[in-house]
Write an enzyme that holds these catalytic residues in place. Structure first.
Site, PDB file in Angstrom:
ATOM      1  CB  SER A 157      -5.134   5.004  -7.552  1.00 10.35           C
ATOM      2  OG  SER A 157      -6.462   4.760  -7.718  1.00 10.35           O
ATOM      3  CG  ASP A 242      -6.751  -2.693 -10.488  1.00 10.45           C
ATOM      4  OD1 ASP A 242      -7.148  -1.723  -9.559  1.00 10.45           O
ATOM      5  OD2 ASP A 242      -5.401  -2.660 -10.560  1.00 10.45           O
ATOM      6  CG  HIS A 275      -6.798  -0.189  -6.733  1.00 10.80           C
ATOM      7  ND1 HIS A 275      -6.757   0.307  -8.310  1.00 10.80           N
ATOM      8  CD2 HIS A 275      -6.873   0.988  -6.152  1.00 10.80           C
ATOM      9  CE1 HIS A 275      -6.556   1.810  -7.977  1.00 10.80           C
ATOM     10  NE2 HIS A 275      -6.734   1.949  -6.938  1.00 10.80           N
TER      11      HIS A 275
END
Length: 302
Positions: A157, A242, A275
């Protein structure tokens, strides 16, 4: 989707597209975040008792400017080094709970370094990118002096953004004497264009304006020469669950790398993952991404 299509969206849609916990299919957003922190904390605490480690190694003067090293004391001096940079939108999470990838990498014969950094709003995003340069330079120097065969950097990320920014800073690349040790990068659900974040609540601690955001966006920094890093292998992965914007940014950045002449770029959507479990599963020896990291550290073709 064109890179600027998001500019026509209202603030709520932008907020949703850059709120990954809302897109998980495992449970409500609050549960996903809470579960993630609890899991990575538990695994990271456990591994510190199972693998020899050197903690809180300073690379700068700020409190957050430290890294942890796992396995260096018992593994061979030429063991490859896996470097991991945590996420958290540059304003959350911590090095101390980010060693969940250590056990399977250590078993495979790899030293692991977990980088910490000061968080916003104590520092701005430019300062964080400079911290990562300092940390990576310190680890590359240590790896070279140790006799390591190779170094691979992974980021998740916001950590992926910070890893990618290394590729786009000509000053750092030109003065880094051990850049030849850098064999590969793994970008996990990364943010490669921070301009869309300006109108979201994620920007409150960052306080980015348009010009600063553009200068700190890897996707917008390909004007600089990539010659020194174009042979660094690139693996970009993103979860099926995601947000669409993360999938778009990952694909767009992979395509931009290929256009810029990177010689080995692979992009993969990880089925069923979101995620957070895309990195939570790095504790598992047989997880496909764990195996790909091991493969890359062994200097094999992906």
């Amino acid at each position: 989707m064109e890179p600027e299509e998001w500019s026509s969206w209202d603030k709520q849609r932008l907020e949703d597209e850059y709120s990954p916990s809302k897109w998980s299919r495992r449970g409500p957003a609050d549960w996903v975040l809470d579960h993630h922190v609890k899991l990575v904390t538990r695994v990271s605490t456990h591994v510190k008792h199972e693998v020899s480690c050197q903690l809180d190694i300073p690379y700068g003067v700020r409190e957050g400017e430290k890294f942890d090293i796992f396995g260096a004391e018992e593994l061979p001096k030429d063991a490859p080094v896996f470097v991991y940079i945590h996420g958290g939108y540059w304003q959350a999470l911590d090095r101390s709970i980010s060693s969940y990838s250590v056990a399977p990498q250590h078993k495979a014969g790899h030293v692991v370094a977990i980088i910490g950094y000061e968080l916003a709003p104590k520092v701005n995003l430019k300062e964080i990118t400079l911290e990562i340069q300092l940390a990576v330079s310190a680890i590359l120097k240590w790896a070279a002096e140790r006799g390591s065969r190779s170094v691979v950097i992974a980021g998740h990320s916001a950590g992926s953004h910070l890893a990618a920014m290394l590729l786009h800073d000509s000053e750092w690349k030109n003065k880094e004497p051990h850049l030849n040790l850098l064999h590969g990068m793994i970008h996990i659900s990364g943010v490669f264009d921070v301009v869309p974040l300006i109108e979201t609540t994620m920007n409150l601690p960052l306080n980015l304006d348009s010009e600063t955001a553009k200068s700190l966006s890897p996707l917008r920094c390909f004007s600089q020469s990539m010659d020194k890093v174009r042979n660094v292998k690139q693996l970009l992965v993103v979860g099926e669950n995601d947000p669409p914007e993360f999938k778009r940014q990952t694909l767009t950045y992979a395509q931009a790398q290929m256009r810029a002449g990177f010689t080995d770029v692979h992009c993969k959507v990880m089925d069923t993952l979101d995620h957070f479990d895309i990195v939570e599963k790095l504790q598992e020896e047989e997880y496909v991404l764990t195996r790909l990291i091991i493969q890359l550290l062994s200097c094999a073709q992906l």
